[in-house]
Scaffold this active site. Structure first.
Site, PDB file in Angstrom:
ATOM      1  N   GLY A  14      31.683  -8.599  46.378  1.00 34.61           N
ATOM      2  CA  GLY A  14      31.543  -9.923  46.158  1.00 34.61           C
ATOM      3  C   GLY A  14      30.345 -10.282  47.021  1.00 34.61           C
ATOM      4  O   GLY A  14      29.382  -9.730  47.556  1.00 34.61           O
ATOM      5  N   PHE A  15      30.196 -11.800  47.384  1.00 35.24           N
ATOM      6  CA  PHE A  15      29.366 -12.310  48.036  1.00 35.24           C
ATOM      7  C   PHE A  15      28.952 -11.733  49.552  1.00 35.24           C
ATOM      8  O   PHE A  15      27.857 -11.427  49.759  1.00 35.24           O
ATOM      9  CB  PHE A  15      29.311 -13.867  48.125  1.00 35.24           C
ATOM     10  CG  PHE A  15      29.171 -14.433  46.803  1.00 35.24           C
ATOM     11  CD1 PHE A  15      27.837 -14.702  46.498  1.00 35.24           C
ATOM     12  CD2 PHE A  15      29.995 -15.000  46.032  1.00 35.24           C
ATOM     13  CE1 PHE A  15      27.520 -15.082  45.205  1.00 35.24           C
ATOM     14  CE2 PHE A  15      29.681 -15.766  44.746  1.00 35.24           C
ATOM     15  CZ  PHE A  15      28.388 -15.780  44.486  1.00 35.24           C
TER      16      PHE A  15
ATOM     17  N   VAL B 165      40.605   1.248  46.686  1.00 30.28           N
ATOM     18  CA  VAL B 165      40.725   1.320  47.974  1.00 30.28           C
ATOM     19  C   VAL B 165      42.530   1.351  48.132  1.00 30.28           C
ATOM     20  O   VAL B 165      43.002   0.147  47.725  1.00 30.28           O
ATOM     21  CB  VAL B 165      40.098   0.690  49.014  1.00 30.28           C
ATOM     22  CG1 VAL B 165      40.504   0.912  50.548  1.00 30.28           C
ATOM     23  CG2 VAL B 165      38.712   0.935  49.027  1.00 30.28           C
TER      24      VAL B 165
ATOM     25  N   GLU C 179      37.240 -27.981  36.942  1.00 30.23           N
ATOM     26  CA  GLU C 179      36.278 -27.556  35.883  1.00 30.23           C
ATOM     27  C   GLU C 179      36.701 -26.846  34.539  1.00 30.23           C
ATOM     28  O   GLU C 179      36.301 -27.051  33.433  1.00 30.23           O
ATOM     29  CB  GLU C 179      35.391 -26.386  36.698  1.00 30.23           C
ATOM     30  CG  GLU C 179      34.088 -26.665  37.699  1.00 30.23           C
ATOM     31  CD  GLU C 179      33.859 -25.929  38.733  1.00 30.23           C
ATOM     32  OE1 GLU C 179      32.987 -26.229  39.361  1.00 30.23           O
ATOM     33  OE2 GLU C 179      34.462 -24.779  38.847  1.00 30.23           O
TER      34      GLU C 179
ATOM     35  N   ASP D 208      36.727 -14.310  51.468  1.00 31.08           N
ATOM     36  CA  ASP D 208      38.195 -14.920  51.421  1.00 31.08           C
ATOM     37  C   ASP D 208      39.024 -13.963  52.002  1.00 31.08           C
ATOM     38  O   ASP D 208      40.322 -14.367  52.150  1.00 31.08           O
ATOM     39  CB  ASP D 208      38.282 -14.738  49.721  1.00 31.08           C
ATOM     40  CG  ASP D 208      37.848 -15.865  49.071  1.00 31.08           C
ATOM     41  OD1 ASP D 208      37.161 -16.631  49.639  1.00 31.08           O
ATOM     42  OD2 ASP D 208      37.882 -15.756  47.723  1.00 31.08           O
TER      43      ASP D 208
ATOM     44  N   ALA E 104      31.446 -19.441  48.557  1.00 30.31           N
ATOM     45  CA  ALA E 104      30.605 -18.448  48.230  1.00 30.31           C
ATOM     46  C   ALA E 104      29.580 -18.613  49.493  1.00 30.31           C
ATOM     47  O   ALA E 104      29.260 -17.523  50.005  1.00 30.31           O
ATOM     48  CB  ALA E 104      29.760 -18.649  46.932  1.00 30.31           C
TER      49      ALA E 104
END
Lengths: 431, 431
Positions: free
Chosen positions: B14-15, B81, B172, B301, B317
């Site tokens: 991810g980020f 994992v 959204e 996160d 993010a």
């Protein structure tokens, strides 16, 4: 005296059904209902590019109801047709029943495994978006698995791709895998060299591309071999499991097997009690109607049209498109009080592409291969892609992906979206 | 004296994980392995646009190995994992085991149903491409079902959309469904008027968008109501089944329920035996390492970072991105013989968008809504989308879709790709 409005029911939103609907759209005297089990029309000639991660599904598919939204006399329903009652003139679907004055059967074809339907699990065919996504998942996952393992024989199995069937779809798939391994993926791995992928195109008949001339098929074979594809002709597949295929006495270990070997018409035709050919296609009259049922038509991959021909018309997009239009014209003609015209096919030739700048083209006596053939292929597909949705953008996006050849859609998408196992302990039931 | 090369294992692309990897790429002294169960990095801030059929999955996701291909010291593995052995310093995955000198845990978060995990079946959350596709399928299928039925109460149920959770994602999603029903789909149906769709945003707390200021949240509520979204605050959901939700004593019949109410960190953190917060995030030291395990870091996160703050850093993010970079810098610093630096977050503010030209923005003391906020939102997302793949094309395609707002990706894609039932009679086993 005014004639009452006629109910036209079209089953299937492929090239035949969609073009028939467009021709009937906003015409007086007809009320049209198009039923399809998918919500989208699919530009099938480019489906292999979705399977090969060059295009996204949305780039070659569009909602049928959106394409037909401007025709106020057309209703689109997403439903699965289960039976046709020829006597009561009713179409029966899972969720609704519709009476008709005219019926067009254009449900297309699906893959046939020649009595080995259990092979589908090991070797998906390529007819729907779902199948294209599954093929993409398998091909990309095989490279991932090869990168992960240290076992050489397992690695070899993961890097072996078998395509069964040497028609245009098989050739396009094999060429695209060759290209993907040689160009797109070449730099992305550390433990494997994607260029060493073994790609085998297996054809039961004596040569690939039987619908094309000998010389062009030979040229296609050489183009494929340049992309690292081995072409095995006269090699019927006799067995298959999840780890490979059996070809006569030879066993090929391969974790990816793709099926492009045979099709059969949608089963609806066979349930009608009318004559069908060995592919399950309905044998139609010169005006594409059913014998003794002038109010019912069949078109595209579901029709077997032989009038004035030595072999039935092939299952190509131009055939379906022209048949759909011809049927719509005859319906309108009959409503207006004129007689029907027999269907006449205008041969547009045939094309097949092998990788980025190679193709073969046959238009009447004109036969050529190489770059110019590929350019012709490109122009023809861009033209029809514009035609089908009237959106410059689709073409631009598609052309961009194509020229760039980055295969931007290299996503492995899983089938399961849930994270938590269901509470009742059953194996993840569908909603 | 030369130091031996250090093995850095990064879990999650991810980020946080991706930006840590980029910073370590082609640096001397480190050999990096990034493990992710997906093959793609996902630009999660735009995932709701995939769910709402405005973008295709490939437009906001890219293969991790392709993004990192130019870094010769990085290996990418697709694997899941399963455990971390902190004593032996090993990462254990399903298909491989990797030793590490440094480990970065950046597995992100998933939805939490607050002990009602059985609700996932009825109300999918939005964290993965698969979930976005499932949400798209449900929303579009509901309109199709409403068009098909003649039963008014069933039609009403199909045209009712419930979104649980009034954070940015819920807002959204609700705004996008409002817009879709009012603009995109308005002309496409014959038996229903999509504009009459009932969209309910349900929030358990006293107001929506709790992380934003009061005035902005009020503005967002009014914007939502203009798009036909009813906002129910102080309304905890107490029950749910496939046909609707229970809110206190009120029952809402709805065939589409979406979950945007809560997240929990990936479970890997909880298995380590270190302190976690109530969201399951690992409580980290000022340098983002684990207490007593300076060689193990957590980010994004999965980390709970509180140093010098009244509340832990939120799951945004920019937080994940900055943390990933900071960890990589500390690893390089330490290898070069310098001491680590504590992590410092540079607040970039927060944004939420409500439909096509409305948004709210909070950057420090600067707070504004309306069109200018929306333009800010657009620029920020375009900027980071370029940053993440360095491809102008992705942005162009995305911007085109966005300005045009045709929702070109309105495809209902099924989960099942097979046609023939398997031979053994079992319910369609996976391959």
């Amino acid at each position: 005296m005014t004639t009452p409005t006629k109910d036209v029911v079209i089953v299937g939103g492929g090239f035949a059904g969609l073009n028939a609907a467009k021709m009937l759209g906003n015409q007086a005297g007809v009320r049209v209902t198009l039923v399809d089990r998918h919500n989208h029309h699919l530009f099938q000639p480019l489906l292999y590019q979705v399977a090969m991660a060059a295009l996204s599904p949305a780039e070659i598919a569009a909602p049928i109801r959106h394409i037909l939204a401007k025709y106020r006399n057309i209703t689109v329903l997403q439903d699965e047709v289960t039976a046709i009652d020829l006597v009561a003139r009713q179409m029966v679907a899972k969720e609704c029943t519709l009476p008709y004055d005219y019926l067009l059967l254009a449900c297309g074809a699906r893959h046939s495994y020649f009595g080995h339907e259990e092979w589908e699990e090991f070797a998906p065919g390529l007819k729907t978006i779902e199948q294209a996504t599954e093929i993409r998942r398998r091909v990309l996952t095989a490279f991932e698995a090869a990168e992960r393992t240290a076992n050489p024989s397992e690695q070899r199995r993961h890097l072996t791709f078998v395509i069964v069937g040497g028609g245009p779809t098989g050739v396009e798939l094999a060429g695209a895998i060759g290209e993907m391994s040689r160009y797109t993926l070449a730099q992305d791995f550390r433990n494997i060299n994607p260029k060493l992928a073994r790609i085998i195109l297996i054809e039961a008949g004596p040569r690939i591309l039987p619908s094309f001339g000998d010389a062009l098929a030979g040229e296609a074979t050489r183009d494929l071999e340049q992309l690292g594809v081995q072409v095995w002709t006269s090699s019927p597949v006799t067995g298959m499991d999840r780890d490979g295929v059996q070809v006569g006495r030879e066993r090929v270990e391969a974790s990816t097997i793709l099926w492009a070997a045979g099709v059969t018409a949608a089963s609806l035709g066979r349930q009608l009690g009318v004559a069908t050919d060995r592919l399950g296609r309905i044998v139609v009259e010169p005006d594409l109607s059913l014998p003794n049922h002038p109010e019912v038509f069949a078109a595209g991959d579901q029709a077997c049209f032989t009038h004035g021909r030595s072999t039935p018309l092939p299952g190509l997009a131009p055939v379906a498109l022209q048949q759909g239009r011809a049927i719509a014209e005859n319906i309108l003609r009959e409503i207006a009080g004129f007689t029907r015209q027999p269907f006449q096919y205008h041969d547009k030739g045939q094309l097949a592409t092998i990788g980025r700048s190679k193709a073969i083209v046959e238009i009447g006596r004109l036969r050529f291969g190489g770059f110019f053939a590929w350019a012709t292929w490109l122009v023809v597909h861009i033209y029809y892609l514009i035609g089908f949705e009237n959106r410059l953008s689709v073409t631009m996006r598609w052309a961009w992906s194509f020229f760039n050849f980055r295969r931007g859609a290299r996503l492995i998408v899983n089938k399961e979206w849930r994270f938590y196992p269901p509470a009742n302990g059953k194996k993840r039931p569908g909603p």
